[in-house]
Scaffold this motif. Structure first.
Motif, PDB file in Angstrom:
ATOM      1  N   ALA A  57      28.192   3.500  87.403  1.00 21.14           N
ATOM      2  CA  ALA A  57      28.606   3.806  88.777  1.00 21.14           C
ATOM      3  C   ALA A  57      27.539   3.378  89.770  1.00 21.14           C
ATOM      4  CB  ALA A  57      28.907   5.299  88.918  1.00 21.14           C
ATOM      5  N   ALA A  58      26.274   3.465  89.386  1.00 23.92           N
ATOM      6  CA  ALA A  58      25.189   3.080  90.291  1.00 23.92           C
ATOM      7  C   ALA A  58      25.295   1.608  90.692  1.00 23.92           C
ATOM      8  CB  ALA A  58      23.832   3.355  89.647  1.00 23.92           C
ATOM      9  N   LEU A  59      25.705   0.752  89.764  1.00 21.56           N
ATOM     10  CA  LEU A  59      25.883  -0.661  90.103  1.00 21.56           C
ATOM     11  C   LEU A  59      27.051  -0.852  91.065  1.00 21.56           C
ATOM     12  CD1 LEU A  59      25.300  -2.355  86.631  1.00 21.56           C
ATOM     13  CD2 LEU A  59      23.752  -2.341  88.603  1.00 21.56           C
ATOM     14  N   GLN A  60      28.095  -0.063  90.901  1.00 22.61           N
ATOM     15  CA  GLN A  60      29.248  -0.154  91.794  1.00 22.61           C
ATOM     16  C   GLN A  60      28.874   0.323  93.196  1.00 22.61           C
ATOM     17  OE1 GLN A  60      32.467   1.858  89.775  1.00 22.61           O
ATOM     18  NE2 GLN A  60      31.982   0.791  87.876  1.00 22.61           N
ATOM     19  N   ILE A  61      28.070   1.367  93.276  1.00 25.91           N
ATOM     20  CA  ILE A  61      27.614   1.866  94.584  1.00 25.91           C
ATOM     21  C   ILE A  61      26.714   0.828  95.247  1.00 25.91           C
ATOM     22  CG2 ILE A  61      26.170   3.610  95.707  1.00 25.91           C
ATOM     23  CD1 ILE A  61      27.317   5.590  93.574  1.00 25.91           C
TER      24      ILE A  61
END
Length: 128
Positions: A57-61
């Motif tokens: 999710a951190a990469l998507q954010i």
């Protein structure tokens, strides 16, 4: 919540055309040859990694933030840029005393050397 070890881990979204070993080499060059204000004891160069975008999710954010910046810089087919996304995320960009461009947002080349149009530059006025 699990506590970390205080080390910064650099993770890229996996994509073609980016040499992760080359990036590690660049970090080593900075560490060994260039005077920087980076606190090297907390950078784990060996831990530089790539993950599938869908797995973290951190990469998507991070992609949302980059997309907002890109919208403010990359003209659409009509030559327009969109600043509102950038201004929406501004409160989430690290800054010191309102100085975003030296601390939280790095562009290459620096914006003052990028040859921005008037419209592109307008969106970044609050960040200077």
């Amino acid at each position: 919540m699990q506590e970390g070890n205080g080390m910064a881990k650099i993770t890229f979204s996996r994509r073609g055309g980016l040499s992760y070993d080359g990036f590690k080499g660049y970090l080593e060059l900075l560490r060994d040859k260039v005077e920087t204000q980076i606190h090297w004891p907390v950078i784990d160069i060996d831990a530089v990694a790539a993950q599938d975008h869908s797995r973290l999710a951190a990469l998507q954010i991070a992609d949302c933030g980059v997309s907002a910046i890109a919208a403010a810089l990359e003209p659409d087919i009509y030559g327009n840029v969109e600043h509102s996304y950038l201004h929406e995320i501004a409160g989430n960009i690290y800054h010191k005393g309102g100085n975003y461009l030296s601390y939280g947002l790095k562009t290459l080349p620096p914006l003052d050397q990028a040859g921005l149009s008037q419209s592109q530059a307008f969106g970044f006025q609050r960040f200077r």
